[in-house]
Write an enzyme that holds these catalytic residues in place. Sequence first.
Site, PDB file in Angstrom:
ATOM      1  CG  HIS A 125      88.604  12.356  51.499  1.00 37.00           C
ATOM      2  ND1 HIS A 125      89.675  11.547  51.204  1.00 37.00           N
ATOM      3  CD2 HIS A 125      88.008  11.809  52.592  1.00 37.00           C
ATOM      4  CE1 HIS A 125      89.728  10.547  52.073  1.00 37.00           C
ATOM      5  NE2 HIS A 125      88.722  10.685  52.925  1.00 37.00           N
ATOM      6  CD  GLU A 126      84.963  12.753  54.684  1.00 40.53           C
ATOM      7  OE1 GLU A 126      84.214  11.760  54.736  1.00 40.53           O
ATOM      8  OE2 GLU A 126      86.079  12.776  55.217  1.00 40.53           O
ATOM      9  CG  HIS A 129      84.899   8.039  51.783  1.00 38.91           C
ATOM     10  ND1 HIS A 129      85.731   6.956  51.618  1.00 38.91           N
ATOM     11  CD2 HIS A 129      85.556   8.896  52.625  1.00 38.91           C
ATOM     12  CE1 HIS A 129      86.849   7.133  52.314  1.00 38.91           C
ATOM     13  NE2 HIS A 129      86.768   8.303  52.927  1.00 38.91           N
ATOM     14  CD  GLU A 180      89.783   7.512  55.017  1.00 40.17           C
ATOM     15  OE1 GLU A 180      90.027   8.581  54.417  1.00 40.17           O
ATOM     16  OE2 GLU A 180      88.822   7.373  55.786  1.00 40.17           O
TER      17      GLU A 180
END
Length: 258
Positions: A125-126, A129, A180
């Site tokens: 997920h990070e 980004h 997100e």
Amino acid sequence: MSCAFAFRAAVAAIVAGAVIAACTTSPTGRRQLKLVSDQEMAQMGAAAFQSLKSKTPPTQDRKTNAYVQCVAQAITRETGGEWEIQVFESQEVNAFALPGGKIGVYTGLLKVAANQHQLAAVIGHEVAHVLAGHSAARVSNEIAAQLGVSVLAATTGLSPDMIGLGANLLLLLPYSRGDESEADILGQQLMARAGFDPAEAPRLWVNMQKAGGGAPPELLSTHPSPDTRIHDLERNLPRVTPLYEQARAAGKKPACSA
């Protein structure tokens, strides 16, 4: 038409033109602003990472460090590039990735991410980004708001002071709800391609929900509610499960042990 009105109209046209020229498209087709180059973002990321390392101690637990490195490296092999991975000794339940190939994981996260697959969901997920340009977009939006797009459009690069401002913004500004949600889906794809079970991504958010207690209502937060995230990640499973199966068939079977 008065001179003042004509001037304001000209400035507005310049700003509008700069914004249009600086718009980019994310991997899922969302429009976002990008006023800074990849090189400038990498400089900001390096400065922000150094600042964090000077304030938060690295873990001294070799087993913990090896575990996080194992998971993170499996993810970054799918993205390519050089990534620096740091495990911070902190009770904070968090992780981050920064432009320029920087990943940080706080040991407190390991109390909530119950296995290698759930840790991979967070790191994926990070990293998503960064890959999706969300870091550049949030810095660009804030710099534009503070200085004006027309000023930036007239420059060929950011000053050292602006690089420093951008580094601070990377550490302070939250991602938007849309960022997100997009990172959840892209991160789930990334973890599946690395051979981690994407079904563990929604389970991670069940754990987060339990650990967080009463969260604020979704409309009062820039982040999607845990329930929304769980639903979206579960709904995406039919799309990413084949990626996971292909990865496993190709021999990608991470065995990272906490």
